[in-house]
Design a protein around this motif. Structure first.
Motif, PDB file in Angstrom:
ATOM      1  N   SER A  59       0.879  -1.168   0.000  1.00 54.19           N
ATOM      2  CA  SER A  59       0.000   0.000   0.000  1.00 54.19           C
ATOM      3  C   SER A  59       0.922   1.225   0.000  1.00 54.19           C
ATOM      4  CB  SER A  59      -0.906  -0.006   1.231  1.00 54.19           C
ATOM      5  OG  SER A  59      -1.808   1.079   1.175  1.00 54.19           O
ATOM      6  N   PRO A  60       1.409   1.598  -1.167  1.00 56.75           N
ATOM      7  CA  PRO A  60       2.425   2.644  -1.261  1.00 56.75           C
ATOM      8  C   PRO A  60       1.949   3.997  -0.720  1.00 56.75           C
ATOM      9  CG  PRO A  60       1.946   1.677  -3.432  1.00 56.75           C
ATOM     10  CD  PRO A  60       1.003   1.073  -2.459  1.00 56.75           C
ATOM     11  N   PRO A  61       2.889   4.846  -0.362  1.00 54.57           N
ATOM     12  CA  PRO A  61       2.540   6.167   0.151  1.00 54.57           C
ATOM     13  C   PRO A  61       1.543   6.936  -0.720  1.00 54.57           C
ATOM     14  CG  PRO A  61       4.870   5.782   0.489  1.00 54.57           C
ATOM     15  CD  PRO A  61       4.346   4.624  -0.329  1.00 54.57           C
ATOM     16  N   ARG A  62       1.554   6.701  -2.010  1.00 53.34           N
ATOM     17  CA  ARG A  62       0.602   7.373  -2.892  1.00 53.34           C
ATOM     18  C   ARG A  62      -0.837   7.122  -2.464  1.00 53.34           C
ATOM     19  NH1 ARG A  62      -3.028   5.487  -5.848  1.00 53.34           N
ATOM     20  NH2 ARG A  62      -2.154   3.408  -5.974  1.00 53.34           N
ATOM     21  N   VAL A  63      -1.121   5.908  -1.985  1.00 58.79           N
ATOM     22  CA  VAL A  63      -2.480   5.562  -1.566  1.00 58.79           C
ATOM     23  C   VAL A  63      -2.905   6.448  -0.395  1.00 58.79           C
ATOM     24  CG1 VAL A  63      -3.930   3.718  -0.624  1.00 58.79           C
ATOM     25  CG2 VAL A  63      -2.266   3.198  -2.430  1.00 58.79           C
ATOM     26  N   ALA A  64      -2.036   6.608   0.578  1.00 59.92           N
ATOM     27  CA  ALA A  64      -2.341   7.458   1.733  1.00 59.92           C
ATOM     28  C   ALA A  64      -2.506   8.913   1.303  1.00 59.92           C
ATOM     29  CB  ALA A  64      -1.239   7.346   2.783  1.00 59.92           C
ATOM     30  N   ARG A  65      -1.621   9.376   0.449  1.00 63.00           N
ATOM     31  CA  ARG A  65      -1.721  10.769  -0.017  1.00 63.00           C
ATOM     32  C   ARG A  65      -3.017  11.010  -0.790  1.00 63.00           C
ATOM     33  NH1 ARG A  65       4.084  10.013  -1.521  1.00 63.00           N
ATOM     34  NH2 ARG A  65       5.279  10.968   0.152  1.00 63.00           N
TER      35      ARG A  65
END
Length: 115
Positions: A59-65
């Motif tokens: 779940s790469p940081p892009r998902v959180a952003r």
């Protein structure tokens, strides 16, 4: 955080079909995301802290952003904490080398001051 828009990522990284998580649409429940998808439950007045590892490839940081940007756009408070050097499982293991950094972010989100 957004099952509807991360179907391909979940399939690729977890070998899971989102329908197995949400159930299939039915007459009584046409939109299976309306009660299972955090993104569909916004705005809700919550304050969300999304903690993710810099090296998380599940779940790469892009998902959180992306989630934070969406929630903020709807008026909810959301912030992202990227833990340097952490992978997906480091975020949840109290024995990981980065756990003190994760705990600091969790405690901050709860409004407490960790020792």
């Amino acid at each position: 955080a957004d099952l509807r828009h991360e179907r391909a990522l979940i399939r690729q990284t977890c070998d899971t079909n989102v329908d197995d998580l949400t159930g299939k649409p039915s007459t009584g429940r046409a939109d299976v995301y309306s009660d299972t998808n955090a993104a569909a439950l916004t705005p809700n007045g919550s304050s969300t802290v999304l903690i993710t590892g810099e090296l998380d490839d599940i779940s790469p940081p892009r998902v959180a952003r992306d989630y934070a940007r969406m929630a903020q756009g709807k008026g909810d408070d959301a912030r992202v904490v990227i833990v340097p050097g952490a992978s997906h499982y480091d975020e949840v293991s109290t024995k990981s080398a980065v756990w003190p950094e994760v705990w600091k972010a969790v405690a901050s989100g709860l409004g407490i001051h960790p020792n």
